[in-house]
Each structure stands twice: as structure tokens, then as C-alpha cells.
Design a protein around this motif. Structure first.
Motif, PDB file in Angstrom:
ATOM      1  N   VAL A 116      11.523  72.861  70.397  1.00 44.01           N
ATOM      2  CA  VAL A 116      10.709  72.412  69.253  1.00 44.01           C
ATOM      3  C   VAL A 116       9.631  73.460  68.950  1.00 44.01           C
ATOM      4  O   VAL A 116       9.403  73.824  67.791  1.00 44.01           O
ATOM      5  CB  VAL A 116      10.082  71.019  69.540  1.00 44.01           C
ATOM      6  CG1 VAL A 116       9.005  70.674  68.525  1.00 44.01           C
ATOM      7  CG2 VAL A 116      11.176  69.950  69.545  1.00 44.01           C
ATOM      8  N   ALA A 117       9.003  73.978  70.001  1.00 46.69           N
ATOM      9  CA  ALA A 117       7.959  75.001  69.794  1.00 46.69           C
ATOM     10  C   ALA A 117       8.565  76.244  69.142  1.00 46.69           C
ATOM     11  O   ALA A 117       7.953  76.846  68.242  1.00 46.69           O
ATOM     12  CB  ALA A 117       7.309  75.362  71.136  1.00 46.69           C
ATOM     13  N   GLU A 118       9.754  76.621  69.567  1.00 48.80           N
ATOM     14  CA  GLU A 118      10.420  77.791  68.972  1.00 48.80           C
ATOM     15  C   GLU A 118      10.756  77.518  67.503  1.00 48.80           C
ATOM     16  O   GLU A 118      10.674  78.408  66.667  1.00 48.80           O
ATOM     17  CB  GLU A 118      11.685  78.149  69.773  1.00 48.80           C
ATOM     18  CG  GLU A 118      11.408  78.710  71.159  1.00 48.80           C
ATOM     19  CD  GLU A 118      10.723  80.080  71.122  1.00 48.80           C
ATOM     20  OE1 GLU A 118      11.098  80.922  70.295  1.00 48.80           O
ATOM     21  OE2 GLU A 118       9.802  80.310  71.936  1.00 48.80           O
ATOM     22  N   CYS A 119      11.159  76.290  67.196  1.00 51.07           N
ATOM     23  CA  CYS A 119      11.441  75.925  65.794  1.00 51.07           C
ATOM     24  C   CYS A 119      10.159  76.002  64.973  1.00 51.07           C
ATOM     25  O   CYS A 119      10.161  76.486  63.835  1.00 51.07           O
ATOM     26  CB  CYS A 119      12.016  74.505  65.703  1.00 51.07           C
ATOM     27  SG  CYS A 119      13.746  74.424  66.153  1.00 51.07           S
ATOM     28  N   GLU A 120       9.073  75.508  65.560  1.00 49.18           N
ATOM     29  CA  GLU A 120       7.803  75.528  64.822  1.00 49.18           C
ATOM     30  C   GLU A 120       7.364  76.951  64.521  1.00 49.18           C
ATOM     31  O   GLU A 120       6.862  77.239  63.429  1.00 49.18           O
ATOM     32  CB  GLU A 120       6.733  74.721  65.566  1.00 49.18           C
ATOM     33  CG  GLU A 120       6.949  73.244  65.279  1.00 49.18           C
ATOM     34  CD  GLU A 120       6.212  72.281  66.191  1.00 49.18           C
ATOM     35  OE1 GLU A 120       5.403  72.748  67.020  1.00 49.18           O
ATOM     36  OE2 GLU A 120       6.477  71.064  66.070  1.00 49.18           O
ATOM     37  N   LYS A 121       7.604  77.855  65.482  1.00 45.90           N
ATOM     38  CA  LYS A 121       7.280  79.271  65.253  1.00 45.90           C
ATOM     39  C   LYS A 121       8.024  79.806  64.040  1.00 45.90           C
ATOM     40  O   LYS A 121       7.556  80.703  63.351  1.00 45.90           O
ATOM     41  CB  LYS A 121       7.725  80.106  66.467  1.00 45.90           C
ATOM     42  CG  LYS A 121       6.632  80.470  67.415  1.00 45.90           C
ATOM     43  CD  LYS A 121       7.156  81.551  68.366  1.00 45.90           C
ATOM     44  CE  LYS A 121       6.959  81.130  69.798  1.00 45.90           C
ATOM     45  NZ  LYS A 121       7.641  82.009  70.749  1.00 45.90           N
ATOM     46  N   GLY A 122       9.201  79.261  63.807  1.00 42.58           N
ATOM     47  CA  GLY A 122      10.042  79.725  62.692  1.00 42.58           C
ATOM     48  C   GLY A 122       9.871  78.880  61.441  1.00 42.58           C
ATOM     49  O   GLY A 122      10.642  79.039  60.488  1.00 42.58           O
ATOM     50  N   GLY A 123       8.900  77.963  61.459  1.00 41.49           N
ATOM     51  CA  GLY A 123       8.625  77.141  60.271  1.00 41.49           C
ATOM     52  C   GLY A 123       9.773  76.205  59.884  1.00 41.49           C
ATOM     53  O   GLY A 123       9.927  75.840  58.705  1.00 41.49           O
ATOM     54  N   VAL A 124      10.547  75.800  60.879  1.00 43.35           N
ATOM     55  CA  VAL A 124      11.709  74.923  60.600  1.00 43.35           C
ATOM     56  C   VAL A 124      11.239  73.519  60.208  1.00 43.35           C
ATOM     57  O   VAL A 124      10.348  72.957  60.846  1.00 43.35           O
ATOM     58  CB  VAL A 124      12.614  74.835  61.866  1.00 43.35           C
ATOM     59  CG1 VAL A 124      13.724  73.808  61.686  1.00 43.35           C
ATOM     60  CG2 VAL A 124      13.158  76.204  62.233  1.00 43.35           C
ATOM     61  N   LYS A 125      11.850  72.958  59.166  1.00 44.82           N
ATOM     62  CA  LYS A 125      11.552  71.557  58.784  1.00 44.82           C
ATOM     63  C   LYS A 125      12.549  70.663  59.511  1.00 44.82           C
ATOM     64  O   LYS A 125      13.733  70.981  59.580  1.00 44.82           O
ATOM     65  CB  LYS A 125      11.756  71.366  57.280  1.00 44.82           C
ATOM     66  CG  LYS A 125      10.922  72.294  56.412  1.00 44.82           C
ATOM     67  CD  LYS A 125       9.677  71.567  55.940  1.00 44.82           C
ATOM     68  CE  LYS A 125       8.827  72.403  55.008  1.00 44.82           C
ATOM     69  NZ  LYS A 125       8.242  73.625  55.614  1.00 44.82           N
ATOM     70  N   ARG A 126      12.029  69.549  60.036  1.00 44.26           N
ATOM     71  CA  ARG A 126      12.920  68.615  60.727  1.00 44.26           C
ATOM     72  C   ARG A 126      12.907  67.266  60.034  1.00 44.26           C
ATOM     73  O   ARG A 126      11.834  66.756  59.697  1.00 44.26           O
ATOM     74  CB  ARG A 126      12.429  68.407  62.157  1.00 44.26           C
ATOM     75  CG  ARG A 126      13.170  69.239  63.140  1.00 44.26           C
ATOM     76  CD  ARG A 126      12.802  68.880  64.551  1.00 44.26           C
ATOM     77  NE  ARG A 126      11.424  69.201  64.893  1.00 44.26           N
ATOM     78  CZ  ARG A 126      10.554  68.336  65.383  1.00 44.26           C
ATOM     79  NH1 ARG A 126      10.881  67.071  65.568  1.00 44.26           N
ATOM     80  NH2 ARG A 126       9.332  68.715  65.683  1.00 44.26           N
ATOM     81  N   ARG A 127      14.069  66.682  59.820  1.00 48.19           N
ATOM     82  CA  ARG A 127      14.128  65.345  59.243  1.00 48.19           C
ATOM     83  C   ARG A 127      15.054  64.491  60.096  1.00 48.19           C
ATOM     84  O   ARG A 127      16.240  64.800  60.219  1.00 48.19           O
ATOM     85  CB  ARG A 127      14.644  65.405  57.803  1.00 48.19           C
ATOM     86  CG  ARG A 127      13.662  66.167  56.918  1.00 48.19           C
ATOM     87  CD  ARG A 127      14.112  66.281  55.504  1.00 48.19           C
ATOM     88  NE  ARG A 127      13.205  67.179  54.804  1.00 48.19           N
ATOM     89  CZ  ARG A 127      13.439  67.666  53.608  1.00 48.19           C
ATOM     90  NH1 ARG A 127      14.538  67.332  52.955  1.00 48.19           N
ATOM     91  NH2 ARG A 127      12.562  68.485  53.041  1.00 48.19           N
ATOM     92  N   MET A 128      14.464  63.459  60.703  1.00 50.69           N
ATOM     93  CA  MET A 128      15.241  62.592  61.594  1.00 50.69           C
ATOM     94  C   MET A 128      15.630  61.318  60.844  1.00 50.69           C
ATOM     95  O   MET A 128      15.110  61.028  59.769  1.00 50.69           O
ATOM     96  CB  MET A 128      14.422  62.239  62.838  1.00 50.69           C
ATOM     97  CG  MET A 128      13.997  63.438  63.676  1.00 50.69           C
ATOM     98  SD  MET A 128      15.366  64.459  64.277  1.00 50.69           S
ATOM     99  CE  MET A 128      16.116  63.364  65.495  1.00 50.69           C
ATOM    100  N   GLN A 129      16.525  60.560  61.458  1.00 52.17           N
ATOM    101  CA  GLN A 129      17.049  59.298  60.900  1.00 52.17           C
ATOM    102  C   GLN A 129      17.590  59.496  59.483  1.00 52.17           C
ATOM    103  O   GLN A 129      17.344  58.683  58.592  1.00 52.17           O
ATOM    104  CB  GLN A 129      15.972  58.221  60.937  1.00 52.17           C
ATOM    105  CG  GLN A 129      15.662  57.820  62.374  1.00 52.17           C
ATOM    106  CD  GLN A 129      14.638  56.716  62.451  1.00 52.17           C
ATOM    107  OE1 GLN A 129      13.447  56.958  62.250  1.00 52.17           O
ATOM    108  NE2 GLN A 129      15.092  55.515  62.755  1.00 52.17           N
ATOM    109  N   VAL A 130      18.273  60.611  59.314  1.00 46.65           N
ATOM    110  CA  VAL A 130      18.869  60.930  58.014  1.00 46.65           C
ATOM    111  C   VAL A 130      20.377  60.706  58.110  1.00 46.65           C
ATOM    112  O   VAL A 130      21.039  61.296  58.958  1.00 46.65           O
ATOM    113  CB  VAL A 130      18.580  62.407  57.643  1.00 46.65           C
ATOM    114  CG1 VAL A 130      19.402  62.835  56.440  1.00 46.65           C
ATOM    115  CG2 VAL A 130      17.096  62.605  57.379  1.00 46.65           C
ATOM    116  N   THR A 131      20.881  59.849  57.253  1.00 50.73           N
ATOM    117  CA  THR A 131      22.332  59.613  57.239  1.00 50.73           C
ATOM    118  C   THR A 131      22.957  60.437  56.127  1.00 50.73           C
ATOM    119  O   THR A 131      22.586  60.301  54.960  1.00 50.73           O
ATOM    120  CB  THR A 131      22.616  58.109  56.994  1.00 50.73           C
ATOM    121  OG1 THR A 131      21.902  57.377  57.976  1.00 50.73           O
ATOM    122  CG2 THR A 131      24.098  57.797  57.091  1.00 50.73           C
TER     123      THR A 131
END
Ligand code: FDA
Length: 398
Positions: A116-131
Motif C-alpha cells: 500500500v505504501a508503495e502504491c501511495e508513492k506512485g499516486g495509485v487510486k484505490r476503489r474497493m467494493q466495486v463490482t
């Protein structure tokens, strides 16, 4: 929600998180979608909660695939040492347990936090509970329809894993998507999974449930032959334990497995040699070789009284007794299935993918990484190493 990204990754598990981090840190605008409420459940429960995150000895030879050399490129471009360097850089304490298997000292949550920290470094957007309800292509872009709107991207990465443990959210989404785009699939099956036997024929062994024995296991022929020296565990329905999980990945329905119950020794020779001057019973002698429950069961199953003296037993029945255990040849009726399997074998046919980038040859911009691809590792950290390596190969190509 209706937005455009460079990359949309479906599946925020081991491979999805790693790929998102690498692509994000290379300047790509990445969104990661997952239908689960919690990130990376399989990392969380892996290795008994301590995540066997790689194997220091991993090479392409510990992986099964219809196209065995495919995984070579990705595995050599991102090695166990590379992942370990990342683990070290996050200050995560680890140890080696058995045969190169590396685990966190504390908790698998540390690996999730690291990703997660590595994703944050890369500015990744996360969206959970997405069907995700539909995937399409419009004007050369991929569109992903979800209950919360449409996302579009130039590149689509499928990282939805295999079908093992559906109760944790595993689905055949990746396979369906591959079929939608006309890619071939190697028949998926549960792997690293306990084996079952016909209840009638298993009855004599069911009472050994809970007993573990070091053995040599073998199944298959030629290139499809698997051989492992590991423990097996008797269960009420069949066999489990690390040795059986390993061999299950090589096992084909209606074919036998061969189990040497005394690896590295010759039981027939030992019994015949011990006869001279012996006053001991068969049961006693065999209990010095095997656990008592197994010794008694084996004699009983062959109609040999445990109290009979070894010296009074003819060589021929002793040889037959030994031959029945070296090897013990038996044909499983099946496996306990995806509910208890650690991984899925089979998946997207690797001949459809480019080995350096994981991109579908026929569909530019579409990538498959991790367990959904027909690359299945042995037990012992190999499957995570494939997830990391295939994800990095893809992330670097995006
Ligand atoms: P992974 O399963 O990690 O992630 C897939 C993601 O996609 C999940 O987050 C899921 O919710 C999501 N998803 C699925 N369908 C979707 C859909 N339709 N829409 C949106 N999202 C969807 N390996 C190892 O090397 N060492 C170990 O210690 C263990 N231990 C272990 C224990 C147990 C109990 C299991 C079941 C498995 C292991 N493994 C393992 C295997 C390892 O967990 C597995 O190979 C990797 O997690 C595969 O990584 P992926 O990212 O491909 O899939």
C-alpha cells in the motif's frame, strides 16, 4: 464516477498491488479496483498469518505450466532477492523456515502495508467494493462498467487471481475476461489441495486421521512427473500435508500416486535381516520403523497378526508387506476442491501472452498477471514470487 486513467487494474491482491505500485511510480495514472471490502485477503491469511512471501531458491523449474519456459523471463528479471530488498527497505523482519521459505517474523499485514505504501508513492487510486459488470473497448480505450459508474483507460490489467477459496472472494472473472477477448484457457483445476479417496476403500485408513509421516511421493510420467520428499498427513477423507499438496498439482484424474513409506531405506531387506535370532513380534519391529498406529494398521490390513514373531514369519509375506509400502500405489478419487485448495492451476494460456510484459498478443493494452495466468508454483512461497515477478514485468512495460 466517470474517469479516464492510463491504467485500470482489476484485482487488488498480490499481483495487482505490486503492478499498480510499479506503474504508478513510473508516472502512470493508475486506478485499482476490487470487489472485496478488504485488500489482499490472501496475503493476510497466507503462511498461517506470517506470509511465506517468497522462496530464496525460486527458479522457473518449480513452476507448472503447459508452456514451462514462459515464466523464465519474468522470474529472472525480478528475483526473490529483489523482493527481499524491498522487504528490507521497509524494515520488515523476516526469517527462513524450511527449504528456502521466507516468512515475516510478525505478520503478513506488514507485506500488505508495504505494498500500500508503495502504491501511495506512485499516486495509485484505490476503489474497493466495486463490482465490475462489463468490460468493453471504445475508440481504442478499455471501458470498465461498475455499479458506481464507468472507468476508462488505455491499458487494462487483469489481476483477479484464481478460483481457490471462493469464500474469500475468488472468482473466474479473469478467465471470463480472457474468453471475452478470444484468448485460450488451459483447463483450470484446484491445486496444492488435499486428495480424497472412495470412502469404502479409504475406511481402513480413516482411523489413521491426524497421523503425519515423512515419505517420498511421486506421480505422472516424463515432463509431467512430480517427486517430493515431504510429510503426508492422513485425514478422514484421504491424504493431506505438504507432500500431498505438492503432488496434487501434478496429479491427473484416474491416475495413481506412488508413496514410498520408508524413503531412503529398504524395508524388505531390513525385515529379513532382523529375523535372525529375533524374539520380537512383527508389531514391535514395525513400530520401531513407523509410528505404532501405522505399523498396526498396515499389518491388520494385510491380515498379519501384530503379535506374530518376526522370526516365525516366512520371507515371502515379509517381502509382500514391504512391497505394499514401497511404493504404496493408490488412485485418488478426486480433491477436496477449490474451497480448500491453495491455488488454481491452469488459467490463461501463456502462448497468448508476451513473456516480457504479460500483454495479450492479440489485444494490445490488455494484460494478465498473477495466478490467473497458467503458471502455478510449488508450495513454499513460489506463488507469491510469480505474482510479484509477473506484476513487475507488466508494471515496467506499461
Ligand atoms: P489474489 O487472489 O491475491 O488477488 C486477486 C484479487 O482479485 C482479490 O483481491 C480479489 O478480491 C479480486 N477479485 C477477484 N475477482 C474479482 C472480481 N470479479 N472483481 C473485482 N475483484 C476481483 N502463496 C505463497 O507464495 N505463499 C504462501 O504462504 C501462500 N499461502 C496461501 C494460503 C492460502 C490459504 C491460500 C488460499 C493461498 C496461499 N498462497 C500462498 C497462494 C497466493 O495467495 C496466491 O497465489 C496469490 O495471492 C495470487 O496473487 P494474485 O494477485 O494473482 O491473486
Amino acid at each position: 464516477m466517470s474517469d479516464h486513467f492510463d491504467v485500470v487494474i482489476i484485482g487488488a491482491g498480490a499481483a495487482g498491488l505490486m503492478c499498480a505500485a510499479v506503474a504508478g511510480q513510473r508516472g502512470q495514472r493508475v486506478v485499482l479496483l476490487d470487489h472485496a471490502s478488504r485488500l489482499a485477503e490472501k496475503i493476510r491469511i497466507s503462511g498461517g498469518g506470517r506470509c511465506n512471501f517468497t522462496n530464496s531458491g525460486a527458479t522457473w523449474q518449480q513452476f507448472l505450466s503447459a508452456n514451462p519456459a514462459f515464466c523464465r523471463s519474468a522470474l529472472s528479471a525480478y528475483t526473490p532477492e529483489d523482493f527481499l530488498a524491498l522487504v528490507r527497505s521497509h524494515g520488515i523482519a523476516w526469517h527462513e523456515k524450511h527449504k528456502g521459505q521466507l516468512f515475516c517474523d510478525d505478520s503478513s499485514e506488514q507485506i500488505i502495508d508495504m505494498l500500500v505504501a508503495e502504491c501511495e508513492k506512485g499516486g495509485v487510486k484505490r476503489r474497493m467494493q466495486v463490482t465490475v459488470s462489463a468490460i468493453g473497448q471504445e475508440n481504442g480505450r478499455f471501458t470498465v462498467q461498475t455499479q458506481a459508474g464507468k472507468v476508462s483507460a488505455d491499458n487494462l490489467v487483469i489481476a483477479t487471481g484464481g478460483m481457490a477459496i471462493p469464500q474469500l472472494g475468488a472468482t473466474d472473472f479473469g478467465l471470463k475476461t480472457a474468453r471475452q477477448f478470444g484468448l485460450k484457457i488451459i483447463e483450470p483445476r484446484p491445486a496444492l489441495v488435499p486428495l480424497t479417496f472412495d470412502p469404502q476403500s479409504w475406511r481402513p485408513f480413516a482411523e489413521l486421521s491426524g497421523l503425519a509421516v515423512p515419505v517420498r511421493l511421486e506421480t505422472g510420467e516424463g515432463k509431467r512427473r512430480g517427486v517430493f520428499d515431504e510429510d503426508l498427513l492422513f485425514t478422514h477423507r484421504g491424504l493431506s500435508g505438504p507432500g500431498i499438496l505438492q503432488i496434487s498439482s501434478y496429479w491427473e484424474p484416474d491416475t495413481p500416486i506412488r508413496i514410498d513409506l520408508l524413503p531412503g531405506r529398504r524395508l524388505a531387506q531390513e525385515l529379513v535381516q532382523r529375523k535372525k535370532g529375533s524374539r520380537q513380534s512383527l508389531g514391535h519391529v514395525l513400530s520401531e520403523i513407523w509410528p505404532r498406529r501405522l505399523a498396526e494398521n498396515w499389518l491388520h490390513d494385510r491380515g498379519m497378526p501384530a503379535a506374530q514373531r518376526l522370526a516365525d514369519t516366512a520371507d515371502k509375506p515379509l517381502m509382500q508387506l514391504a512391497d505394499s509400502a514401497q511404493p504404496w500405489t493408490l488412485t485418488p478419487s478426486g480433491t477436496v476442491g477449490y474451497k480448500k485448495a491453495e491455488v488454481m492451476r491452469g488459467g490463461v494460456d501463456t502462448r497468448e501472452l508476451d513473456q516480457k510484459s504479460m500483454q495479450a498478443r492479440k489485444v494490445p493494452g490488455l494484460y494478465f498477471i498473477g495466478e490467473v495466468v497458467d503458471v502455478t508454483g510449488w508450495l513454499g512461497g513460489y506463488n507469491f514470487q510469480w505474482a510479484w515477478a509477473s506484476a513487475v514485468a507488466c508494471g515496467r512495460a506499461l
